[in-house]
Design an enzyme around this catalytic site. Structure first.
Site, short mmCIF file in Angstrom:
data_model
loop_
_atom_site.label_atom_id
_atom_site.label_comp_id
_atom_site.label_asym_id
_atom_site.label_seq_id
_atom_site.Cartn_x
_atom_site.Cartn_y
_atom_site.Cartn_z
N GLY A 34 0.95 -1.22 0.09
CA GLY A 34 -0.13 -0.01 0.05
C GLY A 34 0.81 1.31 0.16
N THR A 57 -0.31 9.20 1.47
CA THR A 57 0.22 10.43 1.63
C THR A 57 1.18 10.23 2.97
OG1 THR A 57 -1.51 11.00 3.03
CG2 THR A 57 -1.15 12.16 0.67
N VAL A 78 3.42 0.82 2.82
CA VAL A 78 3.00 -0.30 3.85
C VAL A 78 3.64 -1.32 2.98
CG1 VAL A 78 1.45 -1.50 4.97
CG2 VAL A 78 0.69 0.80 4.47
N ASP A 121 -12.84 7.86 11.02
CA ASP A 121 -12.76 7.59 9.42
C ASP A 121 -13.13 6.33 9.08
OD1 ASP A 121 -12.27 8.53 6.99
OD2 ASP A 121 -9.69 7.81 7.30
#
Lengths: 471, 302
Positions: A25, A28, A32, A147
């Site tokens: 992954g 910003t 990962v 989130d």
């Protein structure tokens, strides 16, 4: 491993306890990676590398907040931080998490695009229950997630914890008991499709009820395989008025009224009424018809109570766990992916694509071991290398991954299908060793394409995601 | 847990007095005594508070920064972690964890402004590097609970509202000791209310007994606070200077050789600098006000 032995010798000591598999992954915040613990090859770890700070900023406040919360949290349905590492040489920071193979975004997409069939009731209920269970834990400890969205809800793949749901990404989470600043000062919160109406209407002080709204949206998406409120995001800073998103909500749930939602009149965007939202008339088809549930169905009852306009009347996580829906057959289980009774068809979900070409940039470069150190944490892994160094030959057919990704960008525009069939096949094989996934992966284009789509993930710790999704 | 003190890492990591008072071997080799150790931490507490006032962050940030600094010194030596760099870096980190981020360059600017002594000077880069070392030294445990949160309610319930400022001053002063590393914060808060009750000659016995808190512990903490104020009378700039001076190895060696240049004038340059933080010493022992007291006293409540 992606690097040769020589490089490996020069890796910081903490990094040598891992075998790096590849990149999974990007956002910003940084990158990962997927890694295996050398001393326990069955254990996979997601290592989130925060980008080096810009001049004069030091460790990002987001990372500080995430570490602070994750170090306090311990719950089966919340992602586990196993280690934090610092590389003093390049001032980079690494968080190591238990790795989860799946997330709800991928599970929902797989059903919609490949299985062409709804997710079975047992799985939906088990996922929802575990999600609420984790959220109840967070809320009872005064932590708001802020989130929640399908890509932040992880599900464990094969192994002892198979099918266990883990809430991830605490970059935006915060303690709301005694904030020094108003909650709205922290900038825009929550991807707009899952954003609660009070936030969309500009509430300055909001509560854990914003997370419950998001859970309601996710519940509906699990049922229908489509995002419930797919608004067009207005891109502007800071915190623009999201008219289209509200419009989508009102179309399904009807117009909010001060009768049902007393504090509505005080919300800035409602009050100012610049775009005449107060006057809109909605011919509401009713939520039940959108989610194809009878109004008498307990699932519908639960959903509608999570999507209550007034945040003070909205169901809490604790209340939701007590709902009748969870006491009816099929009862929710720990392994959300595999029902306890045989009979239901078991879906094999695709494994996360791994870019085995991207090097663990920054740490793969030559650094003396003493420059970096890792702190072992409770329940963490041992630093000993019982298995020794085990180098896995790098897949030769994929060279220069990053470059390739860029080259593929043009091609990608012409490709509509996601084409994950062969990934599903790879997942079905189950016990394929991690590091071979790159080899067993689907045709390059498909994999590359998926990585591309993952690249726009923002602020998501640990796992790839997309900020806003269009289908 | 983030807001349940009893399940938090703050509670789990509480230490005994002996652990807090252990002077690191490297520091011992430089001649740092337990008394020096405490003096330097006190001096750095004042430094953090003063810096915080310049960059305008709130008391909770100061308290968290001081706690970080004191926690670090239970695990690391002053020889490795120079207090003059650690203190502002702790404030920098605390400003992030308490969601009031302060830019490092602003700290650097004010350090220069406050202290003429070059030993305090630092660069942005040094603060950023130290921030990471602090994270490590703290084992990434960043949550800190303070007495402040529960204080207004307790003060109100105890019928001590007219002594609010005095009590807040007392609580602020507890960060000049290591109490926050040893005791649950609500007991520290109660101890301050207890001290204030005694000073104000208000009988709160019944109220304290109704609380079902560990009154022995509260009284012990109160005694420690009073002892601290007592001991504080004896603290002079010279003693602080001498302690700080031992941190610089070369100078320490030179001193052994011929006892040159005396004390570095470190505290001299910040004379009066400690006045900003509420300092209730005067209220407590007005007759002991003397010229050689370390720092100034600010009477918040007379």
């Amino acid at each position: 491993m992606m690097s040769n032995r020589g490089n490996n010798m020069n890796r910081p000591e903490w990094l040598q306890q891992y075998d790096l598999i590849g990149k999974i992954g990007e956002g910003t915040y940084g990158l990962v990676f997927l890694a295996k613990i050398k001393s326990n090859r069955s254990k996979s770890i997601a290592i989130k590398k925060f980008k080096q700070s810009k001049d004069g900023d030091g460790v990002s406040p987001t990372a500080i907040r995430e570490i602070m919360l994750l170090r306090e949290i311990s719950h089966e349905n919340v992602v586990k931080l196993v280690n934090v590492h610092i590389n003093h040489m390049d001032m980079s920071l690494y968080l190591a998490f238990d790795y989860a193979e799946h997330d709800l975004y991928e599970i929902i997409r797989h059903h919609r695009d490949k299985v062409n069939q709804a997710i079975n009731q047992y799985t939906v209920k088990s996922i929802l229950w575990q999600l609420l269970n984790g959220l109840n834990y967070l809320h009872s400890n005064w932590i708001m997630h802020r989130d929640l969205k399908p890509s932040n809800i992880l599900v464990m793949g094969d192994g002892e914890e198979q099918g266990v749901v883990k809430i991830a990404d605490f970059g935006l989470a915060r303690i709301y008991q005694a904030p020094l600043k108003p909650l709205s000062d922290n900038g825009v919160v929550v991807t707009i499709w899952y954003r609660a109406p009070e936030l969309l209407l500009g509430a300055k002080h909001y509560t854990s009820a914003v997370d419950m709204w998001a859970v309601g949206c996710i519940f509906a998406e699990l049922l229908t395989l489509k995002p419930l409120f797919q608004g067009q995001e207005v891109k502007a800073t800071p915190n623009p008025f999201q008219l289209d998103q509200l419009d989508k909500i009102f179309k399904v749930l009807g117009h909010p009224t001060v009768d049902k939602w007393a504090t509505l009149a005080h919300l800035p965007h409602w009050q100012s009424d610049h775009q005449h939202i107060q006057g809109h008339k909605y011919d509401s088809p009713g939520l039940y018809s959108v989610v194809h549930l009878s109004p008498k169905n307990p699932a519908y009852d639960l959903l509608s109570k999570m999507l209550e306009y007034d945040p003070r009347k909205r169901l809490t996580a604790a209340q939701a766990l007590e709902h009748e829906y969870f006491r009816m057959e099929p009862l929710p289980g720990r392994n959300a992916l595999v029902p306890p009774q045989p009979g239901e068809k078991i879906v094999n979900y695709p494994t996360r694509p791994v870019d085995t070409n991207t090097d663990f940039e920054g740490t793969a470069s030559i650094q003396p071991a003493q420059q970096a150190s890792g702190n072992q944490m409770s329940g963490g892994m041992g630093g000993t290398h019982l298995m020794g160094t085990r180098n896995v030959p790098r897949p030769v057919h994929m060279v220069g991954g990053m470059q390739r990704i860029q080259q593929q960008q043009q091609q990608q525009q012409n490709m509509a299908a996601y084409g994950l069939a062969s990934q599903a096949a790879a997942a079905a094989a189950g016990n394929i060793p991690m590091q071979q996934r790159g080899v067993a992966a689907p045709p390059h284009q498909q994999q590359q394409q998926q990585q591309l789509r993952r690249k726009d993930g923002m602020g998501m710790p640990g796992y790839p995601q997309q900020k806003s999704r269009r289908f | 847990m983030a807001t349940n003190f009893w399940t938090s890492t703050h509670y789990k990591e509480l230490l005994d007095q002996e652990e807090v008072d252990a002077v690191h071997n490297l520091d011992k080799q430089r001649g740092i005594t337990l008394e020096d150790f405490k003096l330097i931490k006190l001096h750095m507490t004042n430094y953090i508070a003063r810096l915080a006032q310049n960059v305008k962050v709130r008391q909770r940030v100061v308290a968290t920064a001081v706690t970080y600094m004191r926690r670090v010194y239970t695990r690391r030596s002053m020889t490795e972690f120079d207090p003059r760099l650690l203190a502002p870096s702790c404030l920098y980190l605390a400003s992030k964890s308490e969601e009031s981020t302060v830019q490092a360059r602003l700290l650097v600017f004010y350090i220069k402004k406050i202290y003429s002594d070059e030993k305090y000077r630092c660069e942005i880069k040094e603060i950023l590097e130290m921030e990471m070392k602090i994270l490590e030294a703290l084992n990434y445990y960043l949550i800190v609970f303070h007495p402040y949160h529960a204080l207004p309610q307790l003060v109100h319930d105890a019928g001590m509202s007219d002594a609010t400022q005095l009590i807040w001053g007392l609580v602020n002063d507890t960060y000049k000791m290591d109490l926050i590393l040893i005791h649950p914060p609500h007991l520290i808060g109660l101890a301050c209310i207890y001290v204030a009750s005694v000073l104000k000659e208000k009988d709160n016995t019944a109220w304290f007994e109704d609380l079902r808190a560990d009154m022995n512990m509260v009284k012990n903490i109160a005694m420690e606070i009073l002892d601290f104020y007592d001991a504080h009378k004896m603290i002079t700039d010279e003693r602080v200077n001498a302690a700080m001076h031992k941190l610089t190895a070369e100078e320490a060696l030179a001193e052994l050789g011929g006892g040159v240049d005396g004390f570095g004038g470190i505290v001299k340059s910040c004379g009066g600098g400690d006045s900003e933080w509420s300092w209730v010493l005067l209220t407590m022992c007005p007759r002991n006000k003397g010229p050689q007291q370390y720092g100034q006293c600010l009477v918040q409540e007379v």
